[in-house]
Scaffold this active site. Structure first.
Site, short mmCIF file in Angstrom:
data_model
loop_
_atom_site.label_atom_id
_atom_site.label_comp_id
_atom_site.label_asym_id
_atom_site.label_seq_id
_atom_site.Cartn_x
_atom_site.Cartn_y
_atom_site.Cartn_z
N CYS A 46 0.73 -1.03 0.01
CA CYS A 46 0.09 0.02 0.04
C CYS A 46 0.81 1.26 0.00
CB CYS A 46 -0.92 -0.02 1.23
SG CYS A 46 -1.99 -1.36 1.38
N ARG A 84 -7.76 -4.56 -3.09
CA ARG A 84 -7.47 -3.51 -3.93
C ARG A 84 -8.48 -3.24 -5.12
NH1 ARG A 84 -2.53 -2.76 -1.69
NH2 ARG A 84 -1.49 -4.73 -0.77
C1 BEZ Z 1 0.63 -4.72 1.90
O1 BEZ Z 1 1.76 -4.72 2.10
O2 BEZ Z 1 -0.08 -3.69 1.39
C2 BEZ Z 1 -0.31 -5.58 2.86
C3 BEZ Z 1 0.21 -6.63 2.89
C4 BEZ Z 1 -0.44 -7.52 3.90
C5 BEZ Z 1 -1.66 -7.35 4.12
C6 BEZ Z 1 -2.20 -6.14 3.81
C7 BEZ Z 1 -1.60 -5.20 2.82
#
Ligand code: BEZ
Length: 236
Positions: free
Chosen positions: A53, A136
């Site tokens: 993210c 997402r």
């Molecule tokens: C991320 O890196 O964005 C992420 C990783 C694990 C769970 C949720 C988001």
């Protein structure tokens, strides 16, 4: 009481974007009303302070000017609270240097959705992927508040922001010039002339001497559309 259907509602292409009010890092919003006349990319991410993210927010925020030129408002969402959002965005700006991006300030609104009210309206919670975080999701919404593109990516996969920009440019081009766009189209590439309703017209088009037009068969004709004409759609 909430039914399973309400939890899993997914707006579809051509639907009016579901409305909601929400708190964001840029103040309260009334969606999509506040953005009437603009294109909007409404997108969700699973959680603040996570690496994928963070890479996505830095990339999107770095493209802010490009989306401004496309009259396109970015609006993010996760089921985290406002203070988490603010602390995460501050950390990104003050501490993270990634792929040549640094001091990145996220100026578009990031919605707090602890109640999952918005996430549920937009099918962002997909329980077999995760029951407590949004996937997402991406919704491209046009200036009339109509959903024009829907994308869902899994939690472990970062989005391609160049493709999101291509989608907005493509929709604006298609609307403005009444054309369709072939696979992997980019501004300056030939565009597709919509298939005419009758055989006679199709035959006439096949036999056209218009040098800008190429027909591969009666149902598949393209024509030139200069890159400048696509760029002319940008906000000055
Ligand atoms: C991320 O890196 O964005 C992420 C990783 C694990 C769970 C949720 C988001």
């Amino acid at each position: 009481m909430e039914t399973q259907d309400q939890v899993n509602v997914m707006p579809r292409i051509g639907d009016k974007a579901p409305s909601f009010t929400a708190k964001t890092t840029q103040g309260d919003i009334n969606f999509p009303e506040d953005y009437k006349g603009k294109w909007v990319i409404l997108f969700s991410h699973p959680a603040d302070f996570t690496p994928v993210c963070t890479s996505e927010f830095m990339t999107f925020a770095s493209m802010q000017k490009e989306f401004d030129e496309l009259n396109t408002q970015l609006v993010g969402l996760s089921v985290d609270g406002l203070y988490s959002h603010i602390a995460w965005l501050r950390t990104i700006k003050e501490k993270i240097e990634y792929k040549g991006m640094k001091n990145v300030e996220v100026t578009f609104p990031l919605i707090e959705d602890i109640t999952m009210n918005v996430a549920k309206k937009y099918g962002m919670i997909q329980p077999n992927e995760n029951t407590t975080q949004a996937v997402r999701a991406v919704f491209v919404i046009d200036p009339k508040g109509v959903v024009r593109t829907v994308l869902y990516y899994p939690i472990a996969m970062g989005r391609n922001f160049d493709e999101l920009k291509r989608i907005v440019v493509g929709l604006q081009t298609s609307d403005a010039y009444g054309v369709a766009l072939p696979a992997d189209w980019r501004p300056g590439d030939d565009v597709i002339v919509p298939t005419a309703g009758s055989c006679g017209v199709a035959q006439e088009r096949m036999e056209s001497t218009d040098e800008d037009q190429t027909c591969y068969d009666w149902f598949f004709c393209t024509r030139k559309l200069a890159k400048e004409k696509v760029e002319a759609l940008k906000v000055k």
